[in-house]
Design a protein around this motif. Structure first.
Motif, mmCIF file in Angstrom:
data_model
loop_
_atom_site.group_PDB
_atom_site.id
_atom_site.type_symbol
_atom_site.label_atom_id
_atom_site.label_comp_id
_atom_site.label_asym_id
_atom_site.label_seq_id
_atom_site.Cartn_x
_atom_site.Cartn_y
_atom_site.Cartn_z
ATOM 1 N N LEU A 45 1.505 1.172 -3.925
ATOM 2 C CA LEU A 45 0.281 1.980 -4.031
ATOM 3 C C LEU A 45 -0.928 1.155 -4.447
ATOM 4 O O LEU A 45 -1.747 1.587 -5.267
ATOM 5 N N GLU A 46 -1.050 -0.063 -3.884
ATOM 6 C CA GLU A 46 -2.217 -0.899 -4.133
ATOM 7 C C GLU A 46 -3.368 -0.432 -3.248
ATOM 8 O O GLU A 46 -3.287 -0.516 -2.016
ATOM 9 N N ASP A 47 -4.470 0.077 -3.835
ATOM 10 C CA ASP A 47 -5.610 0.628 -3.075
ATOM 11 C C ASP A 47 -5.136 1.656 -2.048
ATOM 12 O O ASP A 47 -5.533 1.626 -0.871
ATOM 13 N N PHE A 48 -4.274 2.545 -2.500
ATOM 14 C CA PHE A 48 -3.635 3.485 -1.580
ATOM 15 C C PHE A 48 -4.646 4.410 -0.910
ATOM 16 O O PHE A 48 -4.554 4.704 0.287
ATOM 17 N N LYS A 49 -5.660 4.863 -1.656
ATOM 18 C CA LYS A 49 -6.652 5.791 -1.094
ATOM 19 C C LYS A 49 -7.459 5.129 0.020
ATOM 20 O O LYS A 49 -7.704 5.734 1.076
ATOM 21 N N TYR B 17 0.809 -1.217 0.000
ATOM 22 C CA TYR B 17 0.000 0.000 0.000
ATOM 23 C C TYR B 17 0.844 1.270 0.000
ATOM 24 O O TYR B 17 0.418 2.295 -0.527
ATOM 25 N N GLY B 18 2.031 1.202 0.596
ATOM 26 C CA GLY B 18 2.874 2.391 0.672
ATOM 27 C C GLY B 18 3.826 2.529 -0.489
ATOM 28 O O GLY B 18 3.982 3.618 -1.055
#
Length: 243
Positions: free
Chosen positions: A226-230, A222-223
């Motif tokens: 950036l997988e589904d970062f929002k 995620y960081g």
């Protein structure tokens, strides 16, 4: 040193070939090398086409055509190997050439796949008392041998010197890439410990920061990637603006 590793003297196996004879004439000729490269490229395309053909959806005519094409490739590569083998002055010199050994291994796999395995499968099918598990094992081995054909596309790199230079450059920079990756993993590890300590009081964050390995995975996916970062950042914001 990097430049020396990238730009090396071109190795030519023809120094081990005979000076006279039909076999060395064929093996030394430019048309033979060009034809082989074209056949390898065609075989690479054919592997993709054959992979898309589902055995359950293929008619008998199409299956027969596939078998014929596979056997044509096998016959050509066998003839190519024979020409190169017979061109050596001393047949043991073939053991000193890495590409010839590479081709020999691939050809052995191709012969087993196209000519040996069908005989084994036919023999197992003829035995009505045979175990189904044994038949599945033979089919599984045939599929694994089929994957080895992909390695033949490596020979296309030899036909394009620029690609070989790029490949050697990548190999020369492997050490730097590994140290950079180690530094990044160390940073993620330290950050993961920090997040696990801070998120211990937030129940909704235990899914992502319950343990150090889980936190490292969350930070990487995620960081960094950036997988589904929002969605991930919204969850952190709901729990704590500090995090």
């Amino acid at each position: 040193e990097v430049r020396q590793n990238i730009v090396k003297e071109v190795y030519d196996v023809r120094i081990f070939y005979k000076e006279t004879g039909m076999w060395q004439f064929i093996a030394r000729s430019n048309w033979f090398e060009t034809l082989t490269i074209c056949i390898i490229a065609a075989n690479a395309i054919w592997i993709g086409v054959e992979t898309d053909l589902s055995p359950s959806d293929v008619s008998w005519d199409v299956a027969t055509f596939v078998i014929c094409v596979d056997n044509c490739f096998c016959v050509y590569f066998s003839w190519e190997w024979l020409c190169r083998f017979m061109a050596f002055k001393n047949k043991f010199h073939g053991l000193r050439d890495g590409w010839f050994l590479f081709d020999s291994i691939l050809l052995a796999g191709m012969v087993i796949e196209n000519w040996v395995m069908p005989c084994i499968i036919a023999a197992t099918n003829a035995n009505t008392d045979g175990e189904e598990v044994g038949k599945l094992a033979v089919l599984r081995m045939a599929r694994l041998l089929r994957l080895t054909r992909m390695a033949r596309m490596v020979r296309l790199l030899r036909a394009v010197p620029e690609l070989m230079i790029l490949l050697r450059g990548l190999l020369a920079g492997t050490a730097s890439v590994c140290f950079t990756f180690a530094l990044l993993m160390l940073s993620i590890y330290i950050t993961a410990i920090f997040f696990v300590s801070l998120a211990s009081d937030y129940e909704n964050l235990q899914e992502y920061f319950g343990t150090v390995p889980t936190a490292m995975y969350s930070l990487l996916m995620y960081g960094a990637l950036l997988e589904d970062f929002k969605v991930f950042m919204d969850l952190l914001r709901e729990e704590s603006y500090f995090l």
